[in-house]
Design a protein around this motif. Sequence first.
Motif, short mmCIF file in Angstrom:
data_model
loop_
_atom_site.label_atom_id
_atom_site.label_comp_id
_atom_site.label_asym_id
_atom_site.label_seq_id
_atom_site.Cartn_x
_atom_site.Cartn_y
_atom_site.Cartn_z
N ALA A 45 0.81 -1.22 0.00
CA ALA A 45 0.00 0.00 0.00
C ALA A 45 0.84 1.27 0.00
CB ALA A 45 -0.94 0.00 1.20
N VAL A 46 1.91 1.30 0.77
CA VAL A 46 2.71 2.52 0.87
C VAL A 46 3.40 2.85 -0.47
CG1 VAL A 46 4.70 3.58 2.00
CG2 VAL A 46 3.02 2.33 3.36
N PRO A 47 4.09 1.89 -1.12
CA PRO A 47 4.66 2.21 -2.43
C PRO A 47 3.59 2.61 -3.46
CG PRO A 47 5.63 0.20 -1.57
CD PRO A 47 4.47 0.54 -0.69
N ALA A 48 2.43 1.95 -3.41
CA ALA A 48 1.36 2.29 -4.35
C ALA A 48 0.88 3.72 -4.13
CB ALA A 48 0.20 1.32 -4.21
N ALA A 49 0.74 4.13 -2.87
CA ALA A 49 0.35 5.51 -2.58
C ALA A 49 1.39 6.49 -3.07
CB ALA A 49 0.12 5.68 -1.07
N ALA A 50 2.67 6.11 -2.95
CA ALA A 50 3.75 6.98 -3.46
C ALA A 50 3.66 7.12 -4.97
CB ALA A 50 5.11 6.40 -3.06
N LEU A 59 -1.83 11.01 -10.12
CA LEU A 59 -3.19 10.47 -10.13
C LEU A 59 -4.09 11.25 -9.17
CD1 LEU A 59 -2.48 6.62 -10.25
CD2 LEU A 59 -3.61 7.99 -12.01
N VAL A 60 -3.52 11.67 -8.06
CA VAL A 60 -4.19 12.63 -7.18
C VAL A 60 -3.15 13.66 -6.75
CG1 VAL A 60 -5.91 11.00 -6.30
CG2 VAL A 60 -3.77 11.30 -5.07
N THR A 61 -3.60 14.84 -6.45
CA THR A 61 -2.68 15.87 -5.99
C THR A 61 -2.32 15.64 -4.53
OG1 THR A 61 -4.47 17.33 -5.26
CG2 THR A 61 -3.77 17.51 -7.57
N PHE A 69 -1.24 1.13 6.68
CA PHE A 69 -1.86 0.48 5.52
C PHE A 69 -3.22 1.10 5.20
CE2 PHE A 69 -5.19 -2.71 4.58
CZ PHE A 69 -4.88 -2.96 3.25
N VAL A 70 -4.04 1.33 6.20
CA VAL A 70 -5.37 1.90 5.98
C VAL A 70 -5.26 3.30 5.38
CG1 VAL A 70 -7.51 2.65 7.08
CG2 VAL A 70 -6.41 0.53 7.81
N LEU A 71 -4.33 4.11 5.89
CA LEU A 71 -4.16 5.46 5.37
C LEU A 71 -3.67 5.43 3.92
CD1 LEU A 71 -2.49 7.16 8.48
CD2 LEU A 71 -4.85 7.41 7.71
N ALA A 72 -2.69 4.57 3.64
CA ALA A 72 -2.18 4.47 2.27
C ALA A 72 -3.24 3.92 1.32
CB ALA A 72 -0.93 3.58 2.25
N VAL A 105 -5.53 6.63 0.10
CA VAL A 105 -4.97 7.44 -0.98
C VAL A 105 -5.12 6.72 -2.32
CG1 VAL A 105 -2.85 8.48 -1.89
CG2 VAL A 105 -3.36 8.62 0.56
N VAL A 106 -4.86 5.41 -2.35
CA VAL A 106 -4.98 4.64 -3.59
C VAL A 106 -6.43 4.58 -4.05
CG1 VAL A 106 -4.60 2.38 -4.65
CG2 VAL A 106 -2.92 3.28 -3.04
N VAL A 107 -7.33 4.36 -3.11
CA VAL A 107 -8.75 4.32 -3.46
C VAL A 107 -9.23 5.67 -3.97
CG1 VAL A 107 -11.08 4.03 -2.52
CG2 VAL A 107 -9.28 2.40 -1.91
N ALA A 108 -8.70 6.75 -3.41
CA ALA A 108 -9.06 8.09 -3.90
C ALA A 108 -8.68 8.24 -5.36
CB ALA A 108 -8.37 9.16 -3.06
N ALA A 109 -7.54 7.67 -5.75
CA ALA A 109 -7.12 7.73 -7.16
C ALA A 109 -8.08 6.95 -8.05
CB ALA A 109 -5.71 7.18 -7.29
N VAL A 110 -8.49 5.77 -7.60
CA VAL A 110 -9.43 4.97 -8.38
C VAL A 110 -10.77 5.67 -8.50
CG1 VAL A 110 -10.67 2.77 -8.47
CG2 VAL A 110 -8.28 2.81 -7.74
N THR A 111 -11.20 6.27 -7.41
CA THR A 111 -12.49 6.96 -7.40
C THR A 111 -12.49 8.14 -8.36
OG1 THR A 111 -12.83 6.31 -5.10
CG2 THR A 111 -14.18 8.11 -5.93
#
Length: 413
Positions: A29-34, A41-43, A277-280, A283-289
């Motif tokens: 999750a952390v590398p994906a959020a990075a 993908l998100v600001t 993990f939950v926080l990261a 961020v990833v889900v925000a990009a998908v959304t």
Amino acid sequence: MTALAVGLLAAVLVVAVTRPRGLPEATGAVPAAAVVLVTGLVTTAVAWDEVRELAPTVGFLAAVLVLARLADAEGVFRWAGGVLARRSGGRPRRLFLLVVVAATITTAVLSLDATVVLLTPVVLDTARRLGARPAPHAFACAHLANSASLLLPVANLTNLLALQSTGLPFLGFAAMMALPQLAVLVVEYVGLRWTFRSDLAVDPVGTPTGDAAPPPRFAVAVLAATLVGFAAASSLGVEPVWVAVAGAALLAARTLVTGCAEPRHVLAAASPVFCVFVLALGVVVAAVTEHGLGDLLAGLLPAGTSFPQLLAVAGLAAMLANLVNNLPATLVLLAALGPTPPVGLVLAMLIGVNVGPNLTPVGSLATLLWRRVLAARGIPAPLGTFTRAGLLTVPAGVVGATAALWLVLTLTG
């Protein structure tokens, strides 16, 4: 960009589900959020807003996890196991009923993770001591960890994520979900008892033995006071996270003084890596959304709260939970519902993401953790058995709970 966002979410979920070489969920999750931030993908502002919005919920999760672990250190679950053994009288069917009750209470008060990680081992040891077959009681813990998490906001991280969208206080949430929760419990008891009828018909070879251990009164009192605090805090405008922190701090002080736990155990109980993990993941889900999925789901979700519309939301939520896990499903659906959704739609969504994961082993992280608990004790959890139990309980549970919710909404206006 949409393909990249979806691919990153898929990679995060694969790592979380499989945990290669025992690595924690945050490893993916952390590398994906990075990557989400680096690729735009998100600001940074959007990502920060997501983290800031999730932070109180994650803090609450950490405090409740500490509370549950320290209650275990104080002997709450060992005492509960003794009660189960004595009250069952060595009869598997009565033990099964008591396990359903114990799992329901544990999930509602201490969250589904406590049921999976702390109660399940105690239940398995109790069944083994009595000579009863473990499968019915183990599966009861798994199912009730998910489906008994409808009643209170503290029972499931999905509830905490959605609580603000409902606008309901703690007791208001409980009042709205009491009847749906009861409907699910009836379905679970009947469905699981039918699934494991042959196991429950086998006479045990052991009998309850040993003296009754005294209840850990201080720990039980702290848990009861914390639960009352949750109910009182909402009416006073106090965030539930501070009540959970107070309860955890009180129990931590006791366990540290008595030597039941060390400071490093308290820190580990908060599962800081899982919180990251939950926080990261947020961020990833925000990009998908933001890149398509949110608009797609928004177009599928109804705007009204008739029974067919509520059932459509609950069904979609259950399906999405089994496809991408219930935690990201909750985040995506909340975004798709918008800033001021009807309360009934949010509660129907929770029915789907809380009851739905019992259909497949990947529907929730709690179920995956439950499988590891069983594997560590050499107890099989066959996919066929899991599927049969899910098919008997999940569709009926979702429909029954949604019908009950519609009735509550109709009666309360």
